[in-house]
Design an enzyme around this catalytic site. Structure first.
Site, PDB file in Angstrom:
ATOM      1  N   GLU A  88       0.831  -1.194   0.000  1.00 32.15           N
ATOM      2  CA  GLU A  88       0.000   0.000   0.000  1.00 32.15           C
ATOM      3  C   GLU A  88       0.875   1.257   0.000  1.00 32.15           C
ATOM      4  O   GLU A  88       1.674   1.467   0.900  1.00 32.15           O
ATOM      5  CB  GLU A  88      -0.872  -0.036   1.266  1.00 32.15           C
ATOM      6  N   ASP A 146      -0.953  -1.153   5.761  1.00 36.28           N
ATOM      7  CA  ASP A 146      -0.872  -0.605   7.115  1.00 36.28           C
ATOM      8  C   ASP A 146      -1.931  -1.241   8.004  1.00 36.28           C
ATOM      9  O   ASP A 146      -2.974  -1.667   7.519  1.00 36.28           O
ATOM     10  CB  ASP A 146      -1.112   0.915   7.089  1.00 36.28           C
ATOM     11  N   ASP A 170      -7.651   2.314   6.555  1.00 33.90           N
ATOM     12  CA  ASP A 170      -7.394   2.363   5.115  1.00 33.90           C
ATOM     13  C   ASP A 170      -6.779   1.061   4.630  1.00 33.90           C
ATOM     14  O   ASP A 170      -7.146   0.536   3.582  1.00 33.90           O
ATOM     15  CB  ASP A 170      -6.428   3.513   4.790  1.00 33.90           C
TER      16      ASP A 170
END
Ligand code: 0RA
Length: 624
Positions: free
Chosen positions: A417, A490, A494
């Protein structure tokens, strides 16, 4: 005891077998098997509801881990059975598969997954009490691990009829005996939708929380519920028909989205793999829309099943006397006679509906025609991509940091990401066998987007090219460039969203990857704890707590909010080095859950989900 009859001995041997091999009867002795006990009793109450003699079921969780299931059905019969010289009640509670013997109920839920009867629940309970209201009297009996402590006794008078069973699961049998409110709530809510008008109450005396489920609209209300977060195109269509003891109920509604969501049930059991009822429904839907379009809208070109199901949310429920399921798992209905019956009912009712509601018919046909055109465009785009890559084998995406080895067996790829974490990962990796593909920002929600648009999304395109195996129907596992695909995001909201979107994509377009268990989730640490020269990485709050206790005062805690906060050495050591990392294998079930709507029924809160969907809906407009 010399008063034991041959039947007594048979009974004891039966329940003993259940206690010796519980998994044979309830599937497992973990939390799943534990909850199965409740469903087994509730299914008996549901059978009464299906027979039209019960409209209320109450489930109560008690603080001492016992649970009560009460209904206002006919009550378990209490007359003496001559062959046993015992009341039917005792036989039902102590004999395997006894229920059916005194019983002429038409539909049977057939006891959830295994259809074993309440005697199994009795055998696996430290104690169980049953109270039956029948003939103006209250009958009572208590058992310990399936053995009666007393004969059936009349303990009072009453009006009405019903059965009330309270039991404490045996902690010698089950790993845990704590019932989970949300698990029970999800299934009871589903059952209330599937039996319209039935009122199911769940009360948790441990927390004082009570939920009441009752839906006059039945599965039509379920479709409304499933579509709560979607933009709908008309009011829900509902029809039902009962014929030769078979009850067919269908509810459907089109949305402005692209995904198809059809839930099918047979005798209230969720048939995840469908079966004859579902194929009958699909065939009739395709024919009804095609025939209507041809006759009333001069639509010449045939619409495929996929075309007419795009954006459809539907629930198909059938209740029939002798459900046959393929294999042991009860997730696919096999009764052949059902297919034609479902087909003719759905065709007739749906065609009639379309004729009577030309404005809705126009929307449905228009949408299906668009779907057909989009599919055609997608096919052409796909051929183009294929041709391009056939000409030029070096079409690897620019952002990919490819590994130097070429044997797929030895190679793995990290989908990372964000560009900054991607940068750290590129520095951290072992470049011989580890490739890094940074994925920027929001990946398209493939649930909501048409195929052409998915193909144009840069991140998805890059991923398809890097993996090298194509996608959708032309996916070819043999061409896959890697043996492990590791999602590294993470540990925040998100990250979780991106993971969900990726899993949804894999589930819908590269399912083989999941079937072959090629997908993994990296597990970066959440904390680093340091004290002088000591240094530890910790992967959960639980671990952190334990370590801090162990280290005493003076320890310094660093919380990692993102992968970018670790330097390359740390990232390598904690998350990427095959010698020291842990990675979690993704099962097809994980991916199905991520991609499907099932969590809506499982009591997840609607608000954040709605925001999530609205956010992604913005990107999901069709622009062919
Ligand atoms: C055997 C026969 C009949 C009903 C039941 C069992 C029965 C079992 C349970 C378990 C929980 N609730 C229940 N309700 C009913 C048929 C009764 C009749 O024909 O009168």
């Amino acid at each position: 005891m010399e008063t034991y009859t041959a039947e007594d001995i048979q009974v004891l041997e039966g329940l003993d077998a259940v206690r010796r091999r519980p998994a044979m009867y309830i599937g497992s002795t973990d939390a799943r098997g534990l909850h199965h006990l409740v469903y087994e009793v509730v299914d008996n109450s549901i059978d009464e509801a299906l027979a039209g003699v019960c409209d209320e079921i109450t489930v109560i969780l008690h603080p001492n881990s016992s649970i009560t299931v009460a209904d206002n059905g006919r009550g378990i019969p209490v007359e003496t059975i001559e062959a046993y010289k015992k009341p039917a009640l005792e036989i039902v509670m102590t004999t395997l598969h006894a229920g059916g013997k005194f019983d002429n109920r038409v539909y049977r839920v057939a006891g959830g997954l295994h259809g074993v009867g309440v005697s199994v629940v009795n055998a696996l309970s430290e104690w169980l009490e049953v109270r039956v209201r029948r003939n103006g009297k209250i009958y009572y009996q208590k058992f310990e691990r399936g053995t009666p402590l007393q004969e059936v006794a009349v303990i009072g008078t009453c009006s009405g009829t019903g059965t009330e069973i309270t039991f404490l699961p045996d902690s010698k049998i089950f790993d845990v005996i704590m019932f989970d409110f949300n698990t029970l709530s999800g299934r009871l809510e589903e059952l209330a939708y599937l039996n319209k008008g039935l009122k199911i109450t769940l009360r948790d005396e441990r927390t004082q929380i009570t939920r009441v489920f009752s839906y006059e609209g039945g599965i039509a209300a379920l479709v409304d519920h499933l579509n709560e977060t979607r933009e709908t195109l008309h009011t829900t269509i509902y029809f039902e028909r009962e014929e030769n003891d078979v009850l067919i109920q269908v509810a459907l509604q089109y949305t402005s989205g692209y995904a198809e969501h059809i839930l099918s049930y047979a005798n209230t059991i969720g048939t995840i793999e469908g079966g004859t009822h579902l194929s009958g429904f699909k065939a009739a839907l395709t024919r009804a829309v095609n025939n209507y379009a041809k006759k009333n809208m001069k639509e010449g070109i045939k619409l495929s099943g996929e075309d007419v199901r795009e954006g459809l949310t539907a629930v198909v429920s059938i209740k029939l006397p002798n459900p046959q399921f393929e294999a042991q798992t009860k997730i696919k209905l096999a009764n052949r006679e059902v297919e034609g019956l479902m087909d003719s009912v759905v065709y007739e009712k749906l065609y009639e509906y379309l004729e009577e509601n030309p404005d809705v018919a126009k929307i449905v046909v228009g949408k299906s025609v668009k779907a057909r055109e989009a599919r055609e465009a997608a096919r052409k785009a796909r051929e183009l991509t294929r041709k391009k890559s056939a000409l030029d084998t070096s079409t690897l995406p620019g952002k990919l940091a490819d590994c130097s080895l070429s044997d797929p067996e030895l190679c793995e790829i990290f989908l990372v990401e964000g560009d900054s974490a991607g940068g750290s990962a590129k520095q951290a990796r072992d470049r011989r066998f580890q490739s890094i593909l940074p994925l920027r920002g929001k990946i398209l929600n493939v649930e909501k987007a048409a195929e052409t648009r998915i193909l144009r999304n840069q991140e998805i395109l890059a991923m398809i090219q890097a993996l090298g195996a194509g996608y959708g129907k032309s996916f070819t596992l043999e061409n896959l460039n890697y043996s492990k695909i590791i999602i590294m995001t993470d540990a925040d909201v998100d990250g979780a969203h991106i993971r969900t979107l990726l899993l949804t994509f894999f589930y819908r377009y590269m399912r083989h990857l999941l079937e072959q268990e090629k997908i993994y989730i990296a597990q970066p640490p959440l904390y680093k704890v340091t004290k002088r020269t000591q240094e530890y990485y910790l992967y959960s709050d639980e671990e952190l707590k334990r370590k801090l206790q162990e280290m005493g005062g003076g320890a310094e805690v660093q919380r990692y909010k993102g992968l970018g906060e670790m330097n390359p050495e740390q990232l390598w050591e904690t998350t990427m080095n095959p010698e020291t990392r842990t990675i979690r294998k993704v099962t097809i079930e994980d991916a199905r859950k991520a991609s499907e709507i099932f969590d809506i029924l499982m009591g997840s809160n609607v608000q954040p989900r709605r925001e999530f969907i609205q956010e992604y809906a913005k990107e999901a407009t069709l622009d062919i």
